[in-house]
Design a protein around this motif. Structure first.
Motif, PDB file in Angstrom:
ATOM      1  N   LYS A  10      23.944  47.919  39.600  1.00 40.69           N
ATOM      2  CA  LYS A  10      22.539  47.567  39.818  1.00 40.69           C
ATOM      3  C   LYS A  10      22.398  46.595  40.988  1.00 40.69           C
ATOM      4  O   LYS A  10      21.486  46.727  41.800  1.00 40.69           O
ATOM      5  CB  LYS A  10      21.949  46.958  38.555  1.00 40.69           C
ATOM      6  CG  LYS A  10      21.778  47.937  37.419  1.00 40.69           C
ATOM      7  CD  LYS A  10      21.291  47.233  36.176  1.00 40.69           C
ATOM      8  CE  LYS A  10      21.233  48.179  34.988  1.00 40.69           C
ATOM      9  NZ  LYS A  10      20.832  47.484  33.761  1.00 40.69           N
ATOM     10  N   PRO A  91      24.624  57.729  31.831  1.00 39.42           N
ATOM     11  CA  PRO A  91      23.514  57.764  32.792  1.00 39.42           C
ATOM     12  C   PRO A  91      23.824  57.006  34.088  1.00 39.42           C
ATOM     13  O   PRO A  91      23.424  57.440  35.163  1.00 39.42           O
ATOM     14  CB  PRO A  91      22.364  57.113  32.019  1.00 39.42           C
ATOM     15  CG  PRO A  91      22.666  57.403  30.594  1.00 39.42           C
ATOM     16  CD  PRO A  91      24.163  57.346  30.490  1.00 39.42           C
ATOM     17  N   GLY A  92      24.541  55.897  34.004  1.00 39.57           N
ATOM     18  CA  GLY A  92      24.907  55.155  35.208  1.00 39.57           C
ATOM     19  C   GLY A  92      25.811  55.952  36.122  1.00 39.57           C
ATOM     20  O   GLY A  92      25.643  55.957  37.342  1.00 39.57           O
ATOM     21  N   PHE A  95      23.823  58.763  37.741  1.00 45.58           N
ATOM     22  CA  PHE A  95      23.074  58.234  38.880  1.00 45.58           C
ATOM     23  C   PHE A  95      23.984  58.047  40.084  1.00 45.58           C
ATOM     24  O   PHE A  95      23.626  58.382  41.204  1.00 45.58           O
ATOM     25  CB  PHE A  95      22.398  56.901  38.519  1.00 45.58           C
ATOM     26  CG  PHE A  95      21.782  56.241  39.711  1.00 45.58           C
ATOM     27  CD1 PHE A  95      20.547  56.654  40.177  1.00 45.58           C
ATOM     28  CD2 PHE A  95      22.453  55.245  40.395  1.00 45.58           C
ATOM     29  CE1 PHE A  95      19.978  56.069  41.295  1.00 45.58           C
ATOM     30  CE2 PHE A  95      21.888  54.644  41.510  1.00 45.58           C
ATOM     31  CZ  PHE A  95      20.648  55.063  41.960  1.00 45.58           C
ATOM     32  N   ILE A  98      24.697  61.351  41.716  1.00 45.12           N
ATOM     33  CA  ILE A  98      23.549  61.798  42.506  1.00 45.12           C
ATOM     34  C   ILE A  98      23.474  61.011  43.805  1.00 45.12           C
ATOM     35  O   ILE A  98      23.212  61.565  44.879  1.00 45.12           O
ATOM     36  CB  ILE A  98      22.249  61.663  41.683  1.00 45.12           C
ATOM     37  CG1 ILE A  98      22.266  62.675  40.544  1.00 45.12           C
ATOM     38  CG2 ILE A  98      21.012  61.860  42.559  1.00 45.12           C
ATOM     39  CD1 ILE A  98      21.154  62.494  39.529  1.00 45.12           C
ATOM     40  N   PHE A  99      23.733  59.707  43.735  1.00 41.37           N
ATOM     41  CA  PHE A  99      23.710  58.864  44.927  1.00 41.37           C
ATOM     42  C   PHE A  99      24.765  59.325  45.928  1.00 41.37           C
ATOM     43  O   PHE A  99      24.487  59.430  47.124  1.00 41.37           O
ATOM     44  CB  PHE A  99      23.940  57.406  44.541  1.00 41.37           C
ATOM     45  CG  PHE A  99      24.000  56.480  45.710  1.00 41.37           C
ATOM     46  CD1 PHE A  99      22.838  56.074  46.343  1.00 41.37           C
ATOM     47  CD2 PHE A  99      25.217  56.038  46.196  1.00 41.37           C
ATOM     48  CE1 PHE A  99      22.886  55.220  47.439  1.00 41.37           C
ATOM     49  CE2 PHE A  99      25.281  55.181  47.285  1.00 41.37           C
ATOM     50  CZ  PHE A  99      24.111  54.774  47.908  1.00 41.37           C
ATOM     51  N   TYR A 112      17.577  66.792  38.829  1.00 39.95           N
ATOM     52  CA  TYR A 112      18.584  66.697  37.785  1.00 39.95           C
ATOM     53  C   TYR A 112      18.003  67.338  36.535  1.00 39.95           C
ATOM     54  O   TYR A 112      16.907  66.983  36.095  1.00 39.95           O
ATOM     55  CB  TYR A 112      18.951  65.234  37.504  1.00 39.95           C
ATOM     56  CG  TYR A 112      19.751  65.058  36.241  1.00 39.95           C
ATOM     57  CD1 TYR A 112      21.059  65.512  36.170  1.00 39.95           C
ATOM     58  CD2 TYR A 112      19.203  64.465  35.123  1.00 39.95           C
ATOM     59  CE1 TYR A 112      21.801  65.375  35.014  1.00 39.95           C
ATOM     60  CE2 TYR A 112      19.941  64.320  33.961  1.00 39.95           C
ATOM     61  CZ  TYR A 112      21.226  64.770  33.914  1.00 39.95           C
ATOM     62  OH  TYR A 112      21.951  64.641  32.757  1.00 39.95           O
ATOM     63  N   TYR A 118      22.834  69.654  38.326  1.00 41.99           N
ATOM     64  CA  TYR A 118      22.179  69.133  39.519  1.00 41.99           C
ATOM     65  C   TYR A 118      21.737  70.318  40.351  1.00 41.99           C
ATOM     66  O   TYR A 118      22.474  71.274  40.518  1.00 41.99           O
ATOM     67  CB  TYR A 118      23.139  68.329  40.409  1.00 41.99           C
ATOM     68  CG  TYR A 118      23.873  67.195  39.780  1.00 41.99           C
ATOM     69  CD1 TYR A 118      23.207  66.138  39.185  1.00 41.99           C
ATOM     70  CD2 TYR A 118      25.263  67.147  39.820  1.00 41.99           C
ATOM     71  CE1 TYR A 118      23.898  65.073  38.639  1.00 41.99           C
ATOM     72  CE2 TYR A 118      25.961  66.094  39.283  1.00 41.99           C
ATOM     73  CZ  TYR A 118      25.269  65.052  38.688  1.00 41.99           C
ATOM     74  OH  TYR A 118      25.950  63.997  38.148  1.00 41.99           O
TER      75      TYR A 118
END
Length: 129
Positions: A10, A91-92, A95, A98-99, A112, A118
């Motif tokens: 984060k 979930p992290g 993410f 995806i990043f 997603y 994806y």
């Protein structure tokens, strides 16, 4: 240990969004990261986090290489492909996947799907026949 990695993720995203590493921004970012709600889900394995970190380190030079390719060689062909999420991802980590996909210039995640897919848009050089 995993909660520290979530906090670090984060905070890294905070620094990428603000583009500022001043002391005041570090303090504000840390406060924001602590105050962000946490979703109680299965904890990702530490090994998965280290693997994701290696993927990020590989994606940085790959992004520069792809940007140079796009500038020098036309990429006129597009395609959309469905890619499966790696099994057991939190979930992290999803993410972060995806990043990483979106970070490289030739690819972007369009959507997603909750079923674990994806939708990835890619550009490539036109294939010669």
């Amino acid at each position: 240990m995993i909660s520290y990695l979530d906090l670090l993720l984060k905070l890294t995203i905070w620094f990428l969004l603000t583009s500022d590493i001043s002391l005041a921004n570090i303090i504000i970012g840390a406060i924001v990261c602590v105050l962000l709600p946490r979703k109680l889900t299965s904890i990702g394995k530490l090994q998965d986090w280290f693997r994701a970190l290696v993927e990020v380190l590989i994606a940085i030079p790959q992004a520069y290489f792809e940007a140079i390719q796009i500038m020098l060689i036309p990429h006129k062909q597009e395609r959309i492909k469905m890619e499966r999420v790696k099994p057991g991802r939190t979930p992290g980590l999803i993410f972060l996947d995806i990043f990483i996909i979106t970070f490289t210039p030739k690819t972007i995640v369009l959507k997603y799907h909750e079923e674990g897919l994806y939708e990835v848009h890619r550009i490539q050089r036109k294939k010669t026949s």
